[in-house]
Design a protein around this motif. Structure first.
Motif, PDB file in Angstrom:
ATOM      1  N   GLY A 127       0.784  -1.231   0.000  1.00  0.00           N
ATOM      2  CA  GLY A 127       0.000   0.000   0.000  1.00  0.00           C
ATOM      3  C   GLY A 127       0.815   1.279   0.000  1.00  0.00           C
ATOM      4  O   GLY A 127       0.255   2.367   0.109  1.00  0.00           O
ATOM      5  N   PHE A 128       2.133   1.204  -0.119  1.00  0.00           N
ATOM      6  CA  PHE A 128       2.989   2.391  -0.113  1.00  0.00           C
ATOM      7  C   PHE A 128       3.737   2.509  -1.432  1.00  0.00           C
ATOM      8  O   PHE A 128       4.175   1.518  -1.997  1.00  0.00           O
ATOM      9  CB  PHE A 128       4.052   2.319   0.997  1.00  0.00           C
ATOM     10  CG  PHE A 128       3.532   2.507   2.376  1.00  0.00           C
ATOM     11  CD1 PHE A 128       3.276   3.771   2.878  1.00  0.00           C
ATOM     12  CD2 PHE A 128       3.311   1.410   3.203  1.00  0.00           C
ATOM     13  CE1 PHE A 128       2.811   3.945   4.162  1.00  0.00           C
ATOM     14  CE2 PHE A 128       2.841   1.573   4.489  1.00  0.00           C
ATOM     15  CZ  PHE A 128       2.589   2.842   4.973  1.00  0.00           C
ATOM     16  N   THR A 129       3.955   3.738  -1.882  1.00  0.00           N
ATOM     17  CA  THR A 129       4.910   4.001  -2.960  1.00  0.00           C
ATOM     18  C   THR A 129       6.237   4.347  -2.300  1.00  0.00           C
ATOM     19  O   THR A 129       6.292   4.629  -1.088  1.00  0.00           O
ATOM     20  CB  THR A 129       4.459   5.187  -3.826  1.00  0.00           C
ATOM     21  OG1 THR A 129       4.487   6.377  -3.022  1.00  0.00           O
ATOM     22  CG2 THR A 129       3.071   4.966  -4.414  1.00  0.00           C
ATOM     23  N   LEU A 130       7.314   4.352  -3.074  1.00  0.00           N
ATOM     24  CA  LEU A 130       8.614   4.748  -2.514  1.00  0.00           C
ATOM     25  C   LEU A 130       8.549   6.164  -1.946  1.00  0.00           C
ATOM     26  O   LEU A 130       9.108   6.442  -0.883  1.00  0.00           O
ATOM     27  CB  LEU A 130       9.708   4.678  -3.576  1.00  0.00           C
ATOM     28  CG  LEU A 130      10.299   3.308  -3.873  1.00  0.00           C
ATOM     29  CD1 LEU A 130      11.354   3.416  -4.961  1.00  0.00           C
ATOM     30  CD2 LEU A 130      10.882   2.669  -2.641  1.00  0.00           C
ATOM     31  N   GLU A 131       7.859   7.066  -2.643  1.00  0.00           N
ATOM     32  CA  GLU A 131       7.772   8.457  -2.189  1.00  0.00           C
ATOM     33  C   GLU A 131       6.993   8.557  -0.871  1.00  0.00           C
ATOM     34  O   GLU A 131       7.405   9.269   0.043  1.00  0.00           O
ATOM     35  CB  GLU A 131       7.137   9.335  -3.263  1.00  0.00           C
ATOM     36  CG  GLU A 131       7.987   9.503  -4.509  1.00  0.00           C
ATOM     37  CD  GLU A 131       7.969   8.281  -5.436  1.00  0.00           C
ATOM     38  OE1 GLU A 131       7.041   7.430  -5.326  1.00  0.00           O
ATOM     39  OE2 GLU A 131       8.901   8.158  -6.247  1.00  0.00           O
ATOM     40  N   ASP A 132       5.862   7.849  -0.773  1.00  0.00           N
ATOM     41  CA  ASP A 132       5.074   7.855   0.469  1.00  0.00           C
ATOM     42  C   ASP A 132       5.892   7.298   1.623  1.00  0.00           C
ATOM     43  O   ASP A 132       5.918   7.857   2.719  1.00  0.00           O
ATOM     44  CB  ASP A 132       3.800   7.014   0.331  1.00  0.00           C
ATOM     45  CG  ASP A 132       2.789   7.637  -0.608  1.00  0.00           C
ATOM     46  OD1 ASP A 132       2.857   8.860  -0.855  1.00  0.00           O
ATOM     47  OD2 ASP A 132       1.919   6.877  -1.098  1.00  0.00           O
ATOM     48  N   TYR A 133       6.548   6.188   1.373  1.00  0.00           N
ATOM     49  CA  TYR A 133       7.360   5.552   2.399  1.00  0.00           C
ATOM     50  C   TYR A 133       8.505   6.486   2.820  1.00  0.00           C
ATOM     51  O   TYR A 133       8.794   6.634   3.999  1.00  0.00           O
ATOM     52  CB  TYR A 133       7.910   4.222   1.873  1.00  0.00           C
ATOM     53  CG  TYR A 133       8.530   3.337   2.920  1.00  0.00           C
ATOM     54  CD1 TYR A 133       7.781   2.360   3.562  1.00  0.00           C
ATOM     55  CD2 TYR A 133       9.869   3.452   3.255  1.00  0.00           C
ATOM     56  CE1 TYR A 133       8.361   1.528   4.511  1.00  0.00           C
ATOM     57  CE2 TYR A 133      10.453   2.629   4.201  1.00  0.00           C
ATOM     58  CZ  TYR A 133       9.692   1.669   4.829  1.00  0.00           C
ATOM     59  OH  TYR A 133      10.266   0.858   5.769  1.00  0.00           O
ATOM     60  N   GLY A 134       9.138   7.142   1.830  1.00  0.00           N
ATOM     61  CA  GLY A 134      10.215   8.084   2.128  1.00  0.00           C
ATOM     62  C   GLY A 134       9.753   9.236   2.997  1.00  0.00           C
ATOM     63  O   GLY A 134      10.441   9.652   3.926  1.00  0.00           O
ATOM     64  N   ARG A 135       8.551   9.758   2.723  1.00  0.00           N
ATOM     65  CA  ARG A 135       8.012  10.834   3.559  1.00  0.00           C
ATOM     66  C   ARG A 135       7.768  10.344   4.986  1.00  0.00           C
ATOM     67  O   ARG A 135       7.987  11.080   5.947  1.00  0.00           O
ATOM     68  CB  ARG A 135       6.731  11.396   2.955  1.00  0.00           C
ATOM     69  CG  ARG A 135       6.986  12.374   1.822  1.00  0.00           C
ATOM     70  CD  ARG A 135       5.726  13.112   1.395  1.00  0.00           C
ATOM     71  NE  ARG A 135       4.751  12.244   0.750  1.00  0.00           N
ATOM     72  CZ  ARG A 135       4.772  11.913  -0.531  1.00  0.00           C
ATOM     73  NH1 ARG A 135       5.720  12.372  -1.314  1.00  0.00           N
ATOM     74  NH2 ARG A 135       3.844  11.130  -1.037  1.00  0.00           N
TER      75      ARG A 135
END
Length: 148
Positions: A127-135
């Motif tokens: 359920g996460f994108t790399l960008e979401d996870y990075g934030r």
């Protein structure tokens, strides 16, 4: 279960200045009296110099579904310990929690670290994108991993 109870002992501040932690700047690696564990468990003492070395010392196979041995996990944890002050605070059958002293700075660094987390533990990314996870890495002092 916390590793210590109550507030950390008072420490003298050099030359009457506020400590780096109190000033809001990124501080040094956490000391044992500042580590916390949010889960119940048992305390295991492992004769290692760095918490990153625990998986290799135990021959831990919790990430075996990702084809990672305890030695492989230790190599990754050493890198994160050096760069981010990440300390292993919990190790389960197929789970791990790190407490982080220095969060990554900048969007590019967070995205690169998110990619490292993805390569290390793809199960974290449901359920996460790399960008979401990075934030999310920018707001968290704990990194949790689980391998299915």
């Amino acid at each position: 279960m916390p590793l210590s109870t109550g507030a950390p002992p008072a420490r003298p501040e050099p030359h009457g200045r506020r400590s780096r932690a109190m000033s809001g700047r990124r501080g040094p690696d956490p000391t044992p009296d500042r580590l916390t564990v949010a889960e119940r468990g048992s305390l295991l003492l492992v004769p290692v110099a760095r918490t990153a070395d625990v998986p290799a010392a135990l021959g831990w196979w919790g990430a075996t579904n990702a084809q990672l041995t305890g030695g492989d996990v230790t190599a990754v944890l050493r890198s994160w310990e050096d760069r981010f002050g990440a300390s292993l605070v919990s190790l389960g059958v197929d789970t791990m929690v790190l407490q982080v002293a220095r969060r990554p700075t900048g969007a590019e660094r967070r995205t690169v670290l998110a990619a490292e987390h993805f390569a290390f533990c793809v199960d974290n990314f449901e359920g996460f994108t790399l960008e979401d996870y990075g934030r999310a890495l920018d707001r968290s002092d704990r990194w949790s991993f689980w391998w299915d």
